[in-house]
Design a protein around this motif. Structure first.
Motif, PDB file in Angstrom:
ATOM      1  N   SER A 137       0.829  -5.313 125.158  1.00  0.00           N
ATOM      2  CA  SER A 137       0.064  -5.173 123.925  1.00  0.00           C
ATOM      3  C   SER A 137       0.890  -5.682 122.750  1.00  0.00           C
ATOM      4  O   SER A 137       2.131  -5.689 122.793  1.00  0.00           O
ATOM      5  N   VAL A 138       0.213  -6.115 121.703  1.00  0.00           N
ATOM      6  CA  VAL A 138       0.905  -6.600 120.507  1.00  0.00           C
ATOM      7  C   VAL A 138       1.762  -5.489 119.906  1.00  0.00           C
ATOM      8  O   VAL A 138       2.875  -5.734 119.421  1.00  0.00           O
ATOM      9  N   ARG A 390      -2.085 -10.939 111.400  1.00  0.00           N
ATOM     10  CA  ARG A 390      -2.522  -9.570 111.102  1.00  0.00           C
ATOM     11  C   ARG A 390      -1.848  -8.998 109.857  1.00  0.00           C
ATOM     12  O   ARG A 390      -2.316  -8.000 109.302  1.00  0.00           O
ATOM     13  N   ARG A 391      -0.760  -9.628 109.426  1.00  0.00           N
ATOM     14  CA  ARG A 391      -0.007  -9.068 108.306  1.00  0.00           C
ATOM     15  C   ARG A 391      -0.800  -9.106 106.996  1.00  0.00           C
ATOM     16  O   ARG A 391      -0.888  -8.099 106.279  1.00  0.00           O
ATOM     17  N   GLU A 392      -1.384 -10.259 106.664  1.00  0.00           N
ATOM     18  CA  GLU A 392      -2.065 -10.394 105.371  1.00  0.00           C
ATOM     19  C   GLU A 392      -3.273  -9.466 105.227  1.00  0.00           C
ATOM     20  O   GLU A 392      -3.403  -8.772 104.213  1.00  0.00           O
ATOM     21  N   PRO A 393      -4.176  -9.381 106.225  1.00  0.00           N
ATOM     22  CA  PRO A 393      -5.305  -8.449 106.078  1.00  0.00           C
ATOM     23  C   PRO A 393      -4.919  -6.990 106.300  1.00  0.00           C
ATOM     24  O   PRO A 393      -5.738  -6.093 106.092  1.00  0.00           O
ATOM     25  N   GLY A 394      -3.681  -6.757 106.733  1.00  0.00           N
ATOM     26  CA  GLY A 394      -3.211  -5.382 106.891  1.00  0.00           C
ATOM     27  C   GLY A 394      -3.761  -4.667 108.104  1.00  0.00           C
ATOM     28  O   GLY A 394      -4.309  -3.565 107.991  1.00  0.00           O
ATOM     29  N   PHE A 395      -3.605  -5.277 109.278  1.00  0.00           N
ATOM     30  CA  PHE A 395      -4.044  -4.639 110.513  1.00  0.00           C
ATOM     31  C   PHE A 395      -2.832  -4.248 111.357  1.00  0.00           C
ATOM     32  O   PHE A 395      -1.746  -4.813 111.207  1.00  0.00           O
ATOM     33  N   PRO A 396      -2.995  -3.256 112.250  1.00  0.00           N
ATOM     34  CA  PRO A 396      -1.890  -2.831 113.115  1.00  0.00           C
ATOM     35  C   PRO A 396      -1.306  -4.013 113.882  1.00  0.00           C
ATOM     36  O   PRO A 396      -2.040  -4.949 114.212  1.00  0.00           O
ATOM     37  N   PRO A 397       0.000  -3.986 114.123  1.00  0.00           N
ATOM     38  CA  PRO A 397       0.912  -2.847 113.943  1.00  0.00           C
ATOM     39  C   PRO A 397       1.554  -2.751 112.559  1.00  0.00           C
ATOM     40  O   PRO A 397       2.465  -1.940 112.377  1.00  0.00           O
ATOM     41  N   HIS A 398       1.106  -3.557 111.597  1.00  0.00           N
ATOM     42  CA  HIS A 398       1.689  -3.511 110.256  1.00  0.00           C
ATOM     43  C   HIS A 398       1.187  -2.316 109.457  1.00  0.00           C
ATOM     44  O   HIS A 398       1.792  -1.954 108.439  1.00  0.00           O
ATOM     45  N   THR A 399       0.079  -1.725 109.872  1.00  0.00           N
ATOM     46  CA  THR A 399      -0.483  -0.560 109.191  1.00  0.00           C
ATOM     47  C   THR A 399      -0.946   0.450 110.230  1.00  0.00           C
ATOM     48  O   THR A 399      -0.924   0.183 111.433  1.00  0.00           O
ATOM     49  N   ARG A 400      -1.379   1.603 109.753  1.00  0.00           N
ATOM     50  CA  ARG A 400      -2.030   2.596 110.604  1.00  0.00           C
ATOM     51  C   ARG A 400      -3.492   2.669 110.185  1.00  0.00           C
ATOM     52  O   ARG A 400      -3.798   2.605 108.986  1.00  0.00           O
TER      53      ARG A 400
END
Length: 476
Positions: A137-138, A390-400
């Protein structure tokens, strides 16, 4: 530890080897088929000290298993997602096979993920965790890249199939074909040479019916999605909704223009079987274990199946050709994990090829970067790009994230500024598989503490409504 294995056979062998001599072992697999493939080699090491612990046990068997664990008679536990809760007094190693599987996520509240439970239990008890997969998984890859986990990259070993991607184009005015000539030729070549071929499609049923005169398609009255046409349904010729199960009988004429030109569009499991019936296909129902068993024993030259077939450990790696009929059907889904799931599906499809075999993928976008990574099996580059996207739209694993499912027909009123540092999206109307209406609220936050605060604020505003909270959901 995160093991990136080159093949599922290697993955199982690594778990068995790592388990040797361990007193206090828990091994979990996402389904019973995967569990059974691990049982025999683990039984050789532990004998009667290996206890099975899964949802297929009756109450008496489960009680006996718990008694053996509590008394110390059991030294090792093998089971499904519930195995991570096994009451062994002292656990030294917890191993999860196919750690990326969505089956580890509980569908009922509190929606715990067995993988996360295993990691936390090992942390609290001072044990070791081994997460294994041929396509991790990512989230697990990110944890390894950031130093939280240790990556065991063994992916370079073993033989890899040749990967070919076919563009599925059609000239203006022509019907798009379900199969490229090169795919058909490869299947025929494998069959005539005594080999076997597997065709993988991402949809059950035959097709969808569309009127060629007015363009009408029958939609589900509840979900407003096209109904899937089943030719060989147990109820006979049937139109069925893939979401809620609503079904009806197809008419002989178009209900809109009364024309007689209802034509099948799209490709489903039944349509592939129909077009290749001259090659003695074996139909594999995604919910029928006996059919998978039949396929492993049958001498048919062609197998047709969906994801359940390609993910089944019970099926050997003996196909000279594996053809993915329409990769676009699972690459372009309204979910930020769509690319990750597509890569996992394709890697598992490749795993079913025999040494020197061939993986043929049909797509309308054959130059997609995902295919470039797959050709060289350079998953490191794929994970790097996926994490960046995924970083720019703020999706996991960068966010919860958390999804709140709010029951009822009335849209709830929420204060959009009442969630402090969290982002709230919705609520939007949705339907469950039984056709019941509810609303979904998506909360995103940079930390667990901020997310917990936002969930509490939302629940306070939704007082009196029935709400299901799913933290770190695998499906939106």
């Amino acid at each position: 530890f995160v093991l990136h294995a080159p093949a599922t056979d290697y993955e199982r062998a690594f778990i068995v080897q790592a388990s040797s001599g361990i007193e206090g072992l828990i091994v979990a697999a996402p389904d019973l088929a995967s569990m059974r493939m691990l049982e025999a080699p683990l039984r050789q090491s532990f004998g009667d000290a290996l206890v099975l612990y899964h949802s297929g046990l009756n109450q008496g068997q489960r009680s006996e298993a718990i008694k053996q664990m509590a008394s110390g008679e059991a030294r090792a536990v093998l089971g499904s997602l519930m195995a991570v809760y096994a009451p062994l007094p002292r656990v030294r190693l917890i191993a999860l096979a196919h750690e990326e599987s969505t089956l580890y996520k509980s569908q009922s509240a509190p929606h715990a993920n067995a993988r996360d439970v295993a990691v936390m239990r090992a942390y609290l008890e001072g044990s070791t965790v081994l997460l294994t997969s041929i396509c991790p998984s990512v989230e697990s890859w990110h944890n390894a890249a950031s130093g939280k986990y240790t990556l065991l990259d063994h992916s370079k070993g073993g033989s890899r199939p040749r990967v070919r991607v076919m563009g599925m184009y059609a000239d203006k005015g022509e019907k798009r074909k379900a199969f490229s000539e090169k795919l058909i030729a490869s299947v025929e070549r494998a069959a005539s040479g005594g080999g076997r071929a597997l065709l993988y499609v991402n949809r059950k049923g035959h097709s969808t019916l569309k009127c060629s005169e007015c363009g009408h398609m029958d939609l589900c009255p509840t979900c407003s999605v096209p109904l899937v046409f089943h030719k060989w349904h147990k109820k006979g010729r049937t139109l069925e909704c893939a979401l809620c199960g609503n079904s009806s009988k197809p008419g002989e004429t178009c209900p809109s223009c009364k024309g007689h030109s209802l034509e099948p569009t799209g490709v489903g499991l039944e349509r592939i079987e129909e077009e290749f019936k001259a090659m003695r296909p074996v139909g594999v129902d995604t919910k029928t274990r006996d059919r998978i068993k039949l396929l492993t024993e049958d001498e048919s030259r062609l197998a047709v199946g969906t994801r359940t077939l390609t993910r089944s450990d019970a099926l050997s790696h003996g196909f000279q050709v594996v053809g993915v009929v329409n990769a676009d059907s699972f690459m372009y889904q309204p979910d930020f994990r769509a690319a990750e799931r597509a890569m996992q599906d394709l890697v598992y499809a490749a795993d079913k090829t025999a040494p020197g075999g061939e993986l043929i993928i049909q797509s309308n976008r054959p130059r997609h970067l995902l295919f470039s990574n797959l050709r060289s099996f350079n998953l490191k580059a794929f994970y790097k790009r996926e994490l960046e996207e995924r970083r720019e739209p703020g999706f996991p694993p960068h966010t919860r994230i958390a999804v709140l499912r709010i029951e009822g027909d009335k849209r709830p009123k929420l204060d959009p500024f009442g969630f402090k540092d969290a982002e709230a999206l919705g609520p939007v109307g949705a339907l469950d598989k039984k056709g019941r209406k509810h609303f979904k609220l998506l909360l995103k936050a940079s930390t667990s503490a901020i997310l917990q605060h936002a969930v509490r604020k939302a629940l306070a505003q939704l007082k009196g409504r029935k709400v299901d909270v799913d933290v770190d959901p695998l499906e939106l």
